[in-house]
Design a protein around this motif. Sequence first.
Motif, PDB file in Angstrom:
ATOM      1  N   HIS A   1      21.396  44.377 -17.329  1.00  0.00           N
ATOM      2  CA  HIS A   1      22.278  43.447 -16.607  1.00  0.00           C
ATOM      3  C   HIS A   1      23.497  43.035 -17.446  1.00  0.00           C
ATOM      4  O   HIS A   1      23.849  41.859 -17.487  1.00  0.00           O
ATOM      5  CB  HIS A   1      21.496  42.186 -16.222  1.00  0.00           C
ATOM      6  CG  HIS A   1      20.350  42.426 -15.289  1.00  0.00           C
ATOM      7  ND1 HIS A   1      20.520  42.735 -13.964  1.00  0.00           N
ATOM      8  CD2 HIS A   1      19.008  42.397 -15.502  1.00  0.00           C
ATOM      9  CE1 HIS A   1      19.332  42.884 -13.387  1.00  0.00           C
ATOM     10  NE2 HIS A   1      18.402  42.684 -14.299  1.00  0.00           N
ATOM     11  N   ARG A   2      24.143  43.990 -18.106  1.00  0.00           N
ATOM     12  CA  ARG A   2      25.238  43.640 -19.012  1.00  0.00           C
ATOM     13  C   ARG A   2      26.317  42.773 -18.352  1.00  0.00           C
ATOM     14  O   ARG A   2      26.699  41.732 -18.903  1.00  0.00           O
ATOM     15  CB  ARG A   2      25.869  44.897 -19.610  1.00  0.00           C
ATOM     16  CG  ARG A   2      26.917  44.595 -20.678  1.00  0.00           C
ATOM     17  CD  ARG A   2      27.815  45.775 -20.936  1.00  0.00           C
ATOM     18  NE  ARG A   2      28.555  46.149 -19.750  1.00  0.00           N
ATOM     19  CZ  ARG A   2      29.636  45.514 -19.298  1.00  0.00           C
ATOM     20  NH1 ARG A   2      30.097  44.461 -19.932  1.00  0.00           N
ATOM     21  NH2 ARG A   2      30.250  45.931 -18.213  1.00  0.00           N
ATOM     22  N   PRO A   3      26.835  43.128 -17.156  1.00  0.00           N
ATOM     23  CA  PRO A   3      27.863  42.268 -16.544  1.00  0.00           C
ATOM     24  C   PRO A   3      27.338  40.863 -16.244  1.00  0.00           C
ATOM     25  O   PRO A   3      28.062  39.879 -16.442  1.00  0.00           O
ATOM     26  CB  PRO A   3      28.242  43.012 -15.259  1.00  0.00           C
ATOM     27  CG  PRO A   3      27.827  44.428 -15.492  1.00  0.00           C
ATOM     28  CD  PRO A   3      26.600  44.334 -16.339  1.00  0.00           C
TER      29      PRO A   3
ATOM     30  N   TYR B   1      27.256  35.066 -17.352  1.00  0.00           N
ATOM     31  CA  TYR B   1      26.469  33.906 -17.771  1.00  0.00           C
ATOM     32  C   TYR B   1      27.078  33.277 -19.021  1.00  0.00           C
ATOM     33  O   TYR B   1      27.200  32.051 -19.118  1.00  0.00           O
ATOM     34  CB  TYR B   1      25.027  34.347 -18.027  1.00  0.00           C
ATOM     35  CG  TYR B   1      24.094  33.235 -18.414  1.00  0.00           C
ATOM     36  CD1 TYR B   1      23.487  32.454 -17.438  1.00  0.00           C
ATOM     37  CD2 TYR B   1      23.810  32.960 -19.745  1.00  0.00           C
ATOM     38  CE1 TYR B   1      22.627  31.420 -17.786  1.00  0.00           C
ATOM     39  CE2 TYR B   1      22.955  31.943 -20.103  1.00  0.00           C
ATOM     40  CZ  TYR B   1      22.360  31.169 -19.116  1.00  0.00           C
ATOM     41  OH  TYR B   1      21.518  30.160 -19.474  1.00  0.00           O
ATOM     42  N   GLN B   2      27.475  34.123 -19.971  1.00  0.00           N
ATOM     43  CA  GLN B   2      28.074  33.632 -21.211  1.00  0.00           C
ATOM     44  C   GLN B   2      29.364  32.858 -20.943  1.00  0.00           C
ATOM     45  O   GLN B   2      29.613  31.817 -21.532  1.00  0.00           O
ATOM     46  CB  GLN B   2      28.377  34.799 -22.152  1.00  0.00           C
ATOM     47  CG  GLN B   2      27.153  35.465 -22.748  1.00  0.00           C
ATOM     48  CD  GLN B   2      26.513  34.622 -23.827  1.00  0.00           C
ATOM     49  OE1 GLN B   2      25.617  33.833 -23.556  1.00  0.00           O
ATOM     50  NE2 GLN B   2      26.947  34.779 -25.054  1.00  0.00           N
ATOM     51  N   LYS B   3      30.189  33.393 -20.062  1.00  0.00           N
ATOM     52  CA  LYS B   3      31.516  32.815 -19.830  1.00  0.00           C
ATOM     53  C   LYS B   3      31.505  31.638 -18.857  1.00  0.00           C
ATOM     54  O   LYS B   3      32.282  30.703 -18.989  1.00  0.00           O
ATOM     55  CB  LYS B   3      32.466  33.888 -19.264  1.00  0.00           C
ATOM     56  CG  LYS B   3      32.789  35.014 -20.199  1.00  0.00           C
ATOM     57  CD  LYS B   3      33.670  36.026 -19.466  1.00  0.00           C
ATOM     58  CE  LYS B   3      33.846  37.300 -20.261  1.00  0.00           C
ATOM     59  NZ  LYS B   3      34.580  38.335 -19.490  1.00  0.00           N
ATOM     60  N   GLU B   4      30.649  31.705 -17.857  1.00  0.00           N
ATOM     61  CA  GLU B   4      30.775  30.807 -16.709  1.00  0.00           C
ATOM     62  C   GLU B   4      29.693  29.742 -16.572  1.00  0.00           C
ATOM     63  O   GLU B   4      29.859  28.783 -15.823  1.00  0.00           O
ATOM     64  CB  GLU B   4      30.778  31.635 -15.403  1.00  0.00           C
ATOM     65  CG  GLU B   4      31.710  32.832 -15.389  1.00  0.00           C
ATOM     66  CD  GLU B   4      33.137  32.471 -15.025  1.00  0.00           C
ATOM     67  OE1 GLU B   4      33.426  31.268 -14.823  1.00  0.00           O
ATOM     68  OE2 GLU B   4      33.968  33.385 -14.933  1.00  0.00           O
ATOM     69  N   SER B   5      28.558  29.898 -17.265  1.00  0.00           N
ATOM     70  CA  SER B   5      27.403  29.056 -16.949  1.00  0.00           C
ATOM     71  C   SER B   5      27.642  27.572 -17.201  1.00  0.00           C
ATOM     72  O   SER B   5      27.180  26.723 -16.434  1.00  0.00           O
ATOM     73  CB  SER B   5      26.155  29.529 -17.706  1.00  0.00           C
ATOM     74  OG  SER B   5      26.357  29.456 -19.101  1.00  0.00           O
ATOM     75  N   ARG B   6      28.378  27.245 -18.263  1.00  0.00           N
ATOM     76  CA  ARG B   6      28.587  25.824 -18.560  1.00  0.00           C
ATOM     77  C   ARG B   6      29.330  25.133 -17.418  1.00  0.00           C
ATOM     78  O   ARG B   6      28.976  24.030 -17.008  1.00  0.00           O
ATOM     79  CB  ARG B   6      29.373  25.672 -19.871  1.00  0.00           C
ATOM     80  CG  ARG B   6      29.582  24.223 -20.269  1.00  0.00           C
ATOM     81  CD  ARG B   6      30.157  24.101 -21.654  1.00  0.00           C
ATOM     82  NE  ARG B   6      29.240  24.603 -22.669  1.00  0.00           N
ATOM     83  CZ  ARG B   6      29.490  24.588 -23.969  1.00  0.00           C
ATOM     84  NH1 ARG B   6      30.639  24.111 -24.415  1.00  0.00           N
ATOM     85  NH2 ARG B   6      28.600  25.045 -24.832  1.00  0.00           N
TER      86      ARG B   6
ATOM     87  N   ALA C   1      26.621  41.625 -25.213  1.00  0.00           N
ATOM     88  CA  ALA C   1      27.055  42.036 -23.876  1.00  0.00           C
ATOM     89  C   ALA C   1      28.535  42.393 -23.845  1.00  0.00           C
ATOM     90  O   ALA C   1      28.987  43.130 -22.967  1.00  0.00           O
ATOM     91  CB  ALA C   1      26.771  40.936 -22.861  1.00  0.00           C
ATOM     92  N   SER C   2      29.303  41.896 -24.817  1.00  0.00           N
ATOM     93  CA  SER C   2      30.740  42.171 -24.840  1.00  0.00           C
ATOM     94  C   SER C   2      31.057  43.567 -25.374  1.00  0.00           C
ATOM     95  O   SER C   2      32.144  44.089 -25.132  1.00  0.00           O
ATOM     96  CB  SER C   2      31.475  41.116 -25.678  1.00  0.00           C
ATOM     97  OG  SER C   2      31.116  41.223 -27.052  1.00  0.00           O
ATOM     98  N   TRP C   3      30.109  44.167 -26.113  1.00  0.00           N
ATOM     99  CA  TRP C   3      30.392  45.495 -26.663  1.00  0.00           C
ATOM    100  C   TRP C   3      29.354  46.557 -26.295  1.00  0.00           C
ATOM    101  O   TRP C   3      29.638  47.754 -26.349  1.00  0.00           O
ATOM    102  CB  TRP C   3      30.516  45.435 -28.189  1.00  0.00           C
ATOM    103  CG  TRP C   3      29.354  44.805 -28.927  1.00  0.00           C
ATOM    104  CD1 TRP C   3      29.286  43.540 -29.409  1.00  0.00           C
ATOM    105  CD2 TRP C   3      28.096  45.421 -29.269  1.00  0.00           C
ATOM    106  NE1 TRP C   3      28.075  43.311 -30.023  1.00  0.00           N
ATOM    107  CE2 TRP C   3      27.327  44.451 -29.966  1.00  0.00           C
ATOM    108  CE3 TRP C   3      27.552  46.690 -29.077  1.00  0.00           C
ATOM    109  CZ2 TRP C   3      26.039  44.713 -30.441  1.00  0.00           C
ATOM    110  CZ3 TRP C   3      26.273  46.954 -29.548  1.00  0.00           C
ATOM    111  CH2 TRP C   3      25.531  45.961 -30.227  1.00  0.00           C
ATOM    112  N   TYR C   4      28.165  46.132 -25.906  1.00  0.00           N
ATOM    113  CA  TYR C   4      27.111  47.110 -25.598  1.00  0.00           C
ATOM    114  C   TYR C   4      27.429  47.875 -24.323  1.00  0.00           C
ATOM    115  O   TYR C   4      27.892  47.292 -23.334  1.00  0.00           O
ATOM    116  CB  TYR C   4      25.760  46.393 -25.445  1.00  0.00           C
ATOM    117  CG  TYR C   4      24.637  47.340 -25.061  1.00  0.00           C
ATOM    118  CD1 TYR C   4      24.018  48.126 -26.020  1.00  0.00           C
ATOM    119  CD2 TYR C   4      24.224  47.468 -23.740  1.00  0.00           C
ATOM    120  CE1 TYR C   4      23.007  49.010 -25.684  1.00  0.00           C
ATOM    121  CE2 TYR C   4      23.212  48.346 -23.396  1.00  0.00           C
ATOM    122  CZ  TYR C   4      22.600  49.110 -24.360  1.00  0.00           C
ATOM    123  OH  TYR C   4      21.610  49.992 -24.027  1.00  0.00           O
TER     124      TYR C   4
END
Length: 203
Positions: free
Chosen positions: A105-107, A112-117, A173-176
């Motif tokens: 689920h890379r995208p 989640y990293q960018k938007e969850s907060r 997730a940004s590079w894998y």
Amino acid sequence: MSTKKKPQVTPTPERRRELLATAAEVFAAQGYNATTVRRIADEAGMLAGSLYYHFDSKESMLDEILSTFLDELWQGYGEVLAAGLGPRATIEALVTESFREIDRHRPAVAIYQKESRHLATQPRFAYLADSQTKFEKAWLGTLERGVTEGVFRDDLDVRLTYRFVRDTVWVAASWYRPGGHHSPEEIARQYLSMVLDGIALRT
């Protein structure tokens, strides 16, 4: 003269998955707020109006993308935490499961990293905050147990360690890229070797 109604075509689960995968890629690349339904439809090769046949809004698409990822993550984490492993083995298994989820689920992880907060303040996405609390409890609890049982150093700052491990794992997730030279299990093995054993040559 009677006119026959066109038969209703039910969207297939496969087509929904394809559309959600496309939407996830666009959300991850452009950001949720900057993404329009038209852009997702363009990437999927369909008209924007046709996309509404499958989903009532881009919010619904995002909700399904994130909830599917987190449901699968917690299924894997749940199995690890229920296995009765020692603290080190539990950390190793959690890290490995995390890299497997990045592979699957890379995208969604990037979103989640960018938007969850920001999203977690909205009622529809309150489960993101709940998941974060569970996540923290699982990792901190394992690290604290490792210190108590003498598996990890007694001077370990468990909260700082948790933050470091959390951020360095999920930023992958940004590079894998799935299908690359290293499997998620191999990446996890290398990562764990560096974190748990260090990178300096032993003398």
